[in-house]
Write an enzyme that holds these catalytic residues in place. Structure first.
Site, PDB file in Angstrom:
ATOM      1  N   HIS A 147      25.402 -23.679  27.499  1.00 55.96           N
ATOM      2  CA  HIS A 147      24.657 -22.974  26.449  1.00 55.96           C
ATOM      3  C   HIS A 147      25.334 -21.635  26.200  1.00 55.96           C
ATOM      4  CE1 HIS A 147      21.784 -19.560  25.870  1.00 55.96           C
ATOM      5  NE2 HIS A 147      21.500 -20.253  24.790  1.00 55.96           N
ATOM      6  N   VAL A 150      25.112 -15.767  20.825  1.00 57.66           N
ATOM      7  CA  VAL A 150      25.479 -14.402  20.452  1.00 57.66           C
ATOM      8  C   VAL A 150      24.637 -14.049  19.234  1.00 57.66           C
ATOM      9  CG1 VAL A 150      27.795 -14.279  21.433  1.00 57.66           C
ATOM     10  CG2 VAL A 150      27.501 -15.360  19.215  1.00 57.66           C
ATOM     11  N   GLY A 316      10.988 -20.334  11.773  1.00 57.00           N
ATOM     12  CA  GLY A 316      12.332 -20.786  11.458  1.00 57.00           C
ATOM     13  C   GLY A 316      12.393 -22.300  11.356  1.00 57.00           C
ATOM     14  N   ARG A 317      13.570 -22.809  11.166  1.00 60.59           N
ATOM     15  CA  ARG A 317      13.735 -24.246  10.960  1.00 60.59           C
ATOM     16  C   ARG A 317      13.628 -24.971  12.297  1.00 60.59           C
ATOM     17  NH1 ARG A 317      17.596 -28.254  10.216  1.00 60.59           N
ATOM     18  NH2 ARG A 317      17.159 -29.624   8.446  1.00 60.59           N
TER      19      ARG A 317
END
Length: 364
Positions: A147, A150, A316-317
């Site tokens: 994983h 940033v 969010g998506r």
């Protein structure tokens, strides 16, 4: 399909210390990181990604989601092979079972109340959130899950911070690879970090070990890496005279350069884990243990992961947010590996914080 970028020039435009770090600079840098990693995965797995461009319905902006979903039959690795053949034939058998490399850039007029409380920010401020997040789950249990994230967040004109990190979650680890990975992270921090701003391997590793910890299981998620959060203009002020005297824009330039280089370093950090382990044979019990260990990954992401929580709070998506979850996993009631097995060694040694830089590589 977005084009990939040649990064041999180390991207002087994004890392020029004399250049103001603007939202456009950060956005373009994150897009280059996504393209760089996408190119690496295409070249080293032979798989093509599904690309999905989406818009943020609660404000402006959107993102580019790139997902790899394998199509291998569950038992494909049990088929007999002749001498000289490979377990994974690139372009014929899929390497990545479930993976995603996502970019997003969203903005809104008001922060979600839960996020404003979490970040201690006025909810009436407009905000921008952008970054790259990736998770790779391979078929082969010898290839660790990885994983990386940033990111950059800004509220109003004066509140901003960066964050980022990378962590590896192996099932059948090789100590030499784990220690080399940590040595590369240490060198990255020496080359691009800043002790005055707490951008050091020691600080990032400690934060990583603490963050990626499953309290209810009393184990770390994997062998750690680096984790940095809320890297802002206040960074280091409490401990460093150099940091106190440093102009805000210089702090922002140094932090951005470090975060950008961390993102670009992903391919060399992960290459040995992927390329060197890909053709290592595995058995049905090893696959079964991999699926069991993946359940711990799911537990962390749904219970503790801040990025998952923020994505849900900001509406969010959801398909992109849950991209990090593996395609297949399983839970087993009160399971404990037998002593003196690789499965036992994973939980008894590797899933406890270690001084990886000091360890003897001849352990295995």
């Amino acid at each position: 399909m977005a084009s990939t970028h040649n990064n041999n020039n180390n991207n002087d435009n994004n890392n020029n210390n004399d250049q103001d770090v603007t939202l456009e600079t950060i956005k373009n840098g994150f897009l280059e990181i996504q393209n760089h990693i996408t190119s690496f995965l295409r070249d080293n797995t032979g798989q093509s990604e599904l690309e999905d461009r989406w818009d943020y319905h609660k404000g402006a902006g959107g993102g580019i989601t790139r997902v790899w979903e394998g199509r291998n039959k569950e038992e494909f690795y049990l088929q007999p092979t002749t001498e000289g053949t490979k377990l994974f034939e690139l372009g014929k058998t899929d390497v990545l079972e479930k993976a995603g490399v996502n970019f997003s850039y969203i903005s809104g007029n008001n922060l979600p109340s839960a996020a404003a409380t979490q970040f201690n920010v006025d909810p009436s401020l407009g905000f921008v959130a952008t970054g790259v997040s990736l998770v790779l789950h391979s078929y082969n249990p010898n290839v660790p899950t990885i994983h990386m994230n940033v990111r950059y967040f800004q509220a109003g004109d004066s509140v901003w911070w960066f964050g980022g990190g990378v962590d590896v979650t192996p099932v059948y680890p090789r100590l030499s690879q784990v220690t080399e990975y940590h040595r590369k992270l240490d060198q990255l921090c020496r080359d691009f970090g800043s002790p005055a701003l707490n951008l050091t391997y020691q600080h990032g590793k400690k934060e990583c070990d603490q963050y990626f910890y499953l309290k209810h299981r009393e184990e770390t998620r994997g062998v750690g890496g680096l984790f940095f959060d809320h890297l802002s203009k206040k960074l280091g002020d409490a401990t460093s005279d150099e940091a106190k005297a440093m102009p805000e824009q210089e702090k922002k330039q140094r932090i951005w350069k470090f975060i950008y280089q961390l993102g670009m370093a992903f391919t060399e950090l992960y290459r040995p884990f992927l390329v060197d382990n890909l053709q290592t044979p595995y058995t049905e019990p090893m696959r079964d243990f991999q699926l069991y260990r993946r359940s711990r990954y799911v537990e962390f992401n749904l219970l503790f992961d801040r990025g998952t929580k923020f994505g849900i709070q900001s509406e969010g998506r959801i398909e992109s947010i849950f991209m990090s979850l593996p395609a297949v996993c399983k839970w087993r009631y009160n399971y404990h590996p037998e002593p003196n097995t690789p499965e036992f060694e994973l939980t008894d040694f590797y899933l406890k914080p270690q001084d990886w830089l000091a360890l003897n590589q001849n352990k295995n």
